[in-house]
Design an enzyme around this catalytic site. Sequence first.
Site, mmCIF file in Angstrom:
data_model
loop_
_atom_site.group_PDB
_atom_site.id
_atom_site.type_symbol
_atom_site.label_atom_id
_atom_site.label_comp_id
_atom_site.label_asym_id
_atom_site.label_seq_id
_atom_site.Cartn_x
_atom_site.Cartn_y
_atom_site.Cartn_z
ATOM 1 N N TYR A 217 -8.925 31.478 69.078
ATOM 2 C CA TYR A 217 -7.650 31.769 68.385
ATOM 3 C C TYR A 217 -7.794 33.022 67.508
ATOM 4 C CZ TYR A 217 -7.199 26.723 69.373
ATOM 5 O OH TYR A 217 -7.199 25.488 69.954
ATOM 6 N N CYS A 323 -4.960 25.656 58.646
ATOM 7 C CA CYS A 323 -3.702 25.728 57.885
ATOM 8 C C CYS A 323 -3.119 24.339 57.664
ATOM 9 C CB CYS A 323 -2.686 26.615 58.621
ATOM 10 S SG CYS A 323 -2.264 26.038 60.281
ATOM 11 N N GLU A 357 -4.439 26.731 52.683
ATOM 12 C CA GLU A 357 -5.377 27.116 53.741
ATOM 13 C C GLU A 357 -6.777 26.665 53.341
ATOM 14 O OE1 GLU A 357 -5.184 29.737 57.390
ATOM 15 O OE2 GLU A 357 -3.670 29.003 56.020
#
Length: 366
Positions: A217, A323, A357
Amino acid sequence: MTNLPIPDNYQQLFDKKITQTKALFEQFTIPEFTAYPSPTSHFRMRAEFRMWHAGDELYHIMFDQKNKKRVRVDDFPIATHLINQAMQSILPLLKFNLPLRDKLFQIDYLSTLSGELLISLVYHKKLDEVWLSQAKQLRQKLLDQGFKVHLIGRAANQKISLDHDYVDEQLTILGRRYIYRQVENSFTQPNATINIAMLTWVINVTKGLSGDLLELYCGNGNFSIALAQNFNQVLATEIAKASVKTAQYNIAINQIENVKILRLSAEELTQAINNEREFKRLKEICLTDYHCHTVLVDPPRSGLDSKTLTMISQYQNIIYISCNPLTLKENLIELTQSHIIKKMAFFDQFPYTHHLECAVMLSKIG
């Protein structure tokens, strides 16, 4: 006529969020916690507003999440000064310009610390030559006011870019300047100050690690490029074509020679590593040429699927950027069967919200 004030008790709200998030992970042994607060105002690099037409008036609005009522926004103190200046400047230029104003229902702003601004005008109509002519004049007027601005028009199945559809951000991390191209309508880190803190943290916690790095990612190469200095090679994956193209540009402009980006999803890479499938996109890559002892993952809110979790648990070191603390906790239950948590950090990417986060470094047991 409403401005959106920001609370004056940021530190209290931040401390409460940290306490609540720490409680989620109380079942784990975590030797080191670090928390990184955000600037209290003008921290958000992008903002999106609906437009409200009332006779000759035109103004930005948002919708209250609790009662769904619209709120007029004249100032938006969580967004950068540059966005606030543009909000004030663009409305008088749109107000009496029928081709630009007609059926305009949204304006999106993307700003950078380097002073560039991208404005997207979104319409419920087909954009024609008259619109294009007026849009060019609008951009020139904004340039004359001192904005380093790029303008885009969007409608159904239509996108018109006046020069180009990106901005180039410049971030200084541990004394080194990096350039990150950010493309309109693609994911970018919303809080640049916190992004710098995150990049600084991952560079510091991976110093001294051996071998190569695998990243899943990777987006526009945000982590890959900054971390290249700590590893022999970096092999990074991303599924979105636009992000892969941008990452390749960012690698080149930063003169990074040891990073390779593959257009694969995390699931597809897992299949390739496990020899379950062959991919044409891997024709020029021999996975066995990489000796990855460390893996970095920055998954969506849903976290990692079970096969990817099993795959990354084979690596000596895991850096997990999350997240969503809830799915992180679920994934850590699995990962701590084979790894111990060495460090954990919290980054206040979204002040004044419950979102936080999280970053975790894990090392293999034994």
